[in-house]
Design an enzyme around this catalytic site. Structure first.
Site, PDB file in Angstrom:
ATOM      1  N   GLN A 156     -13.220  59.339  -9.580  1.00 54.44           N
ATOM      2  CA  GLN A 156     -12.343  60.251 -10.600  1.00 54.44           C
ATOM      3  C   GLN A 156     -12.811  61.235 -11.341  1.00 54.44           C
ATOM      4  OE1 GLN A 156     -11.082  56.522 -12.837  1.00 54.44           O
ATOM      5  NE2 GLN A 156     -10.982  57.948 -14.456  1.00 54.44           N
ATOM      6  N   CYS A 162      -7.224  57.491 -13.504  1.00 55.09           N
ATOM      7  CA  CYS A 162      -7.371  56.107 -12.962  1.00 55.09           C
ATOM      8  C   CYS A 162      -5.943  55.623 -12.042  1.00 55.09           C
ATOM      9  CB  CYS A 162      -7.958  55.020 -13.608  1.00 55.09           C
ATOM     10  SG  CYS A 162      -6.980  54.779 -15.176  1.00 55.09           S
ATOM     11  N   ASN A 324     -12.671  50.025  -8.018  1.00 59.42           N
ATOM     12  CA  ASN A 324     -12.461  50.771  -8.978  1.00 59.42           C
ATOM     13  C   ASN A 324     -12.642  52.298  -8.438  1.00 59.42           C
ATOM     14  OD1 ASN A 324     -12.186  51.892 -11.744  1.00 59.42           O
ATOM     15  ND2 ASN A 324     -14.267  50.776 -12.234  1.00 59.42           N
TER      16      ASN A 324
END
Ligand SMILES: *[C@@H]1O[C@H](CO)[C@@H](O)[C@H](O)[C@H]1NC(C)=O
Ligand SMILES: *[C@@H]1O[C@H](CO)[C@@H](O)[C@H](O)[C@H]1NC(C)=O
Ligand SMILES: *[C@@H]1O[C@H](CO)[C@@H](O)[C@H](O)[C@H]1NC(C)=O
Ligand SMILES: *[C@@H]1O[C@H](CO)[C@@H](O)[C@H](O)[C@H]1NC(C)=O
Length: 374
Positions: A156, A162, A324
């Site tokens: 990101q 996120c 993630n």
């Protein structure tokens, strides 16, 4: 000249004088292979900082900034060493230096972590999950990565988006499961076009799902590339859709059981929120137990991720496999294993407080009770 800068200059001189022939640690070493306990003096810490800067391609504009970053780097190094020294078993999760090591947790939180206000659900796009689901056929371990339903780990960058990565991951997953084809979807479309969220300043994946339903679908990352910046929605790109979802189911600030969550994850990759703590920021491997989340308030959340599977280690510790969006050089190649079945209601770092998954075709979990459309 400030004393910090003077100290830095002295360190530079000492370091340049000694780095090549005499240093015990070659400059070319990778940070991940180094024993951080060996870098305790100011000079050694500075040496490590040089290795770290090179590995992370970091350059600072002024000596003042470099001196200040070095101070933060040193305190992060100390933090990581102290936390690792407290590990009780070699299997406990490890902290380490990573690309965030020249940022304090407070500074990091301002960019990457955002609490979201409770969303108001309107329209007939979503249903709230009411009961405890169980999937008697769910195996004891499951990994959507091995089924081709998970794209590469994304990054990101310096944008708090996120929620958009969590949402694309869930839609990519259900598309592959239902349509047998894995798209790489556009986070930028969500950041720019989901006006009810705050773009790089945070948001909720549920609103992203709602937008995708109303928009009639979502486009590819290639068609609407990531810029890591807020920008106006480009509607011609946004209408060039490549996949769709029908609806989404969610739970919010009411922890669901580990059993239900396992059932949802067995059905498809699931978007969840959690509280990303300072230990989370510096996580480099192992099964994460989030000791520093214990004092975090009831269902406090500041980060969105994607659960893509679950399993148990050889020594019997159950975990979630969590994707993630901080690049493949964070954690375990971009993933974190988070302890599951701890017995605490909210789960490790509040991971079972809030989550959602999109529906597409007939992928609904049997015997799941949902609120009527709200
Ligand atoms: C929501 O309601 C509208 C109008 O009643 C209908 O056209 C649409 O298909 C519904 N959407 C869903 C996801 O049920
Ligand atoms: C929107 O994207 C198209 C390419 O698909 C581009 O030609 C156009 O200039 C963009 N519009 C704006 C307002 O940026
Ligand atoms: C929340 O997660 C923990 C750990 O995975 C689990 O033990 C617990 O049963 C879950 N939910 C509830 C409502 O207790
Ligand atoms: C660590 O894990 C290994 C295998 O994964 C296991 O044999 C060992 O007992 C574990 N050690 C502890 C202290 O839990």
């Amino acid at each position: 000249m400030s004393s910090l800068v003077t100290n830095l200059l002295i360190l530079f001189l000492v370091w340049y004088g000694s780095v090549c022939p005499t240093s015990s640690v070659p400059y070319e070493y990778s940070i991940s292979n180094l024993d951080l306990d060996k870098f305790t003096s100011e000079k050694e810490a500075f040496h490590l900082f040089q290795i770290w800067k090179k590995e992370n391609e970091r350059e600072y504009q002024t000596l003042e900034e470099e001196a200040a970053r070095f101070q933060i780097f040193k305190s992060n190094l100390k933090y990581v060493r102290e936390k690792n020294a407290k590990r009780k078993s070699p299997n406990d999760s490890r902290l380490g230096l990573n690309k965030f090591s020249d940022m304090s947790y407070e500074e990091f939180s301002k960019i990457y972590l955002h609490e979201i206000e409770k969303p108001i659900m309107k329209g007939n796009y979503s249903k709230m999950i009411l009961n405890d689901a169980s999937c008697p056929n769910a195996p004891s371990s499951w990994d959507w990565r091995t089924k081709g339903a998970v794209t590469h780990v994304k990054d990101q960058g310096g944008c708090g988006g996120c929620w958009a990565f969590s949402a694309t991951g869930a839609i990519e997953g259900i598309t592959q499961i239902v349509s047998k084809w894995l798209p790489d979807l556009s986070e930028q479309q969500l950041i720019s076009c989901v006006t009810r969220n705050k773009g790089c300043e945070g948001g909720w994946y549920g609103r992203a799902f709602k937008y995708v339903i109303r928009n009639g679908g979502i486009t590819s990352g290639a068609n609407y590339p990531y810029t890591a910046k807020d920008s106006a929605c480009n509607s011609s790109r946004a209408q060039n859709i490549i996949t769709t979802i029908d609806s989404y189911n969610y739970w919010y600030h009411t922890p669901i059981s580990g059993r239900s969550l396992r059932c949802f994850v067995y059905n498809q990759p699931v978007s969840v929120s959690l509280y990303a703590s300072a230990e989370f920021k510096s996580y480099t491997g192992g099964i994460f137990k989030g000791h520093d989340c214990l004092g975090i308030g009831s269902c406090k959340l500041n980060h969105a991720v994607l659960i893509v599977g679950y399993g148990s280690s050889d020594d019997g510790q159950d975990y979630w496999i969590v994707k993630n969006s901080w690049g493949a050089n964070w954690g375990e190649q971009g993933y974190i294993r988070i302890k599951r079945n701890t017995g605490s209601t909210r789960g490790v770092c509040n991971i079972n407080c809030s989550g959602a998954y999109p529906t597409k075709g007939k992928n609904e979990i049997p015997a799941l009770k949902l609120a009527t459309s709200i």
